[in-house]
Design an enzyme around this catalytic site. Sequence first.
Site, PDB file in Angstrom:
ATOM      1  N   TRP A 100       0.837  -1.212   0.000  1.00 37.17           N
ATOM      2  CA  TRP A 100       0.000   0.000   0.000  1.00 37.17           C
ATOM      3  C   TRP A 100       0.861   1.248   0.000  1.00 37.17           C
ATOM      4  O   TRP A 100       0.575   2.219  -0.708  1.00 37.17           O
ATOM      5  CB  TRP A 100      -0.958  -0.004   1.183  1.00 37.17           C
ATOM      6  N   ASP A 167      -1.479   7.077   6.098  1.00 38.13           N
ATOM      7  CA  ASP A 167      -2.531   6.134   5.731  1.00 38.13           C
ATOM      8  C   ASP A 167      -2.767   5.247   6.954  1.00 38.13           C
ATOM      9  O   ASP A 167      -1.941   4.406   7.284  1.00 38.13           O
ATOM     10  CB  ASP A 167      -2.074   5.296   4.522  1.00 38.13           C
ATOM     11  N   LYS A 191     -11.700  -1.384   7.203  1.00 42.86           N
ATOM     12  CA  LYS A 191     -10.811  -2.208   8.015  1.00 42.86           C
ATOM     13  C   LYS A 191     -11.176  -2.112   9.497  1.00 42.86           C
ATOM     14  O   LYS A 191     -11.005  -3.068  10.222  1.00 42.86           O
ATOM     15  CB  LYS A 191      -9.351  -1.794   7.816  1.00 42.86           C
TER      16      LYS A 191
END
Length: 355
Positions: A100, A167, A191
Amino acid sequence: MKHNFGAGPCILPKEVFQEAAQAVIDFNNSGLSILEISHRSKDFEQVVIETEALVRELLAVPADYSVLFLQGGASQQFAMVPMNLLPEGGKAAYLDTGVWASKAAKEASKLGNVEIVASSSDKNYTYIPKVFTVPTDAAYFHYTSNNTIYGTEIFEAPKVNVPLVVDMSSDILSRTINVADYDLIYAGAQKNMGPAGVTLVIVKNDILGKSGRTIPAIFDYRSHALAGSMYNTPPVYSIYVSMLNLRWLKAKGGIEVIERENIIKARTLYDEIDRNPFFRGTANLEDRSRMNVSFVMDTAEQEAEFLELAKERGLIGIKGHRSVGGFRASIYNALTLSSINALVDAMKEFEERYK
Ligand SMILES: *Cc1c(COP(=O)(O)O)cnc(C)c1O
């Protein structure tokens, strides 16, 4: 009984699912479904106001930050961050700790210069690089606090002299943070905050509008901030279910309470991984994530067999990401200690069978 260790979209508390289901049939005793009401209706306006208030309260967000609910997932943030913060010809600094993080850097590199200050790709991202220098002329520094795929986590905000962007998709609301340490925090909800379809952005207002770029309105944080996340039709249902989950978290006692539980849950599972001779953790000890626990066994045969046993025990979603292999147990806020114990019991049973 199913124990859902899926990495995302993730488990949410049962009472959240029940209330969310009821609202599909009849929202607030209005005789209408949440799915058919106007996003401009008073009832939904109230949902956005409460969701924002809960985020602000739970994370103690300072008043000079905007709290936004956007679409496009964390992946859209990979592009929106440089669009809004990186001047034409400017430079942004990124820490590369996984897939990511590296995707985020790649998107930024389409809009300007990217300097990767450090990377752990040399060891398949099993550790967090600790020593790096962020250039003082960078427009911002971006990192990923929890590496969902590899099971590593950065608990402390790096001290840097440029705007700090993080993030937090897979560890937002799992532990206490000091929002003022950051200039921009983003997190795909699916998440740890709610269902897929909404992305939380917490941004310090005074870093916006300085890139000198022409930004399409839909990608400009200022359009969304000005409109209170109602620039266009927001993801109504995803925001609503997130609100229910935030209410649940508040009723539980907030982030300090969930953090204590998360520490115990993670320790329980890591202790068994370290004790049981059939299993081995993949992440560097001091960088172990409290949200995603990755571990392997010695042979593919053992792993296939343990996966079968796990299935029999209702342990769902523990197969590791293809780039790590083995197993990954995602143990987000809503996953209970009793689910952890069910996994630990299965690991012990495997050991008994073969020792
Ligand atoms: C899942 C994940 C993403 C991607 O999120 P999308 O909402 O699917 O775009 C980005 N970063 C992290 C840390 C993630 O866990």
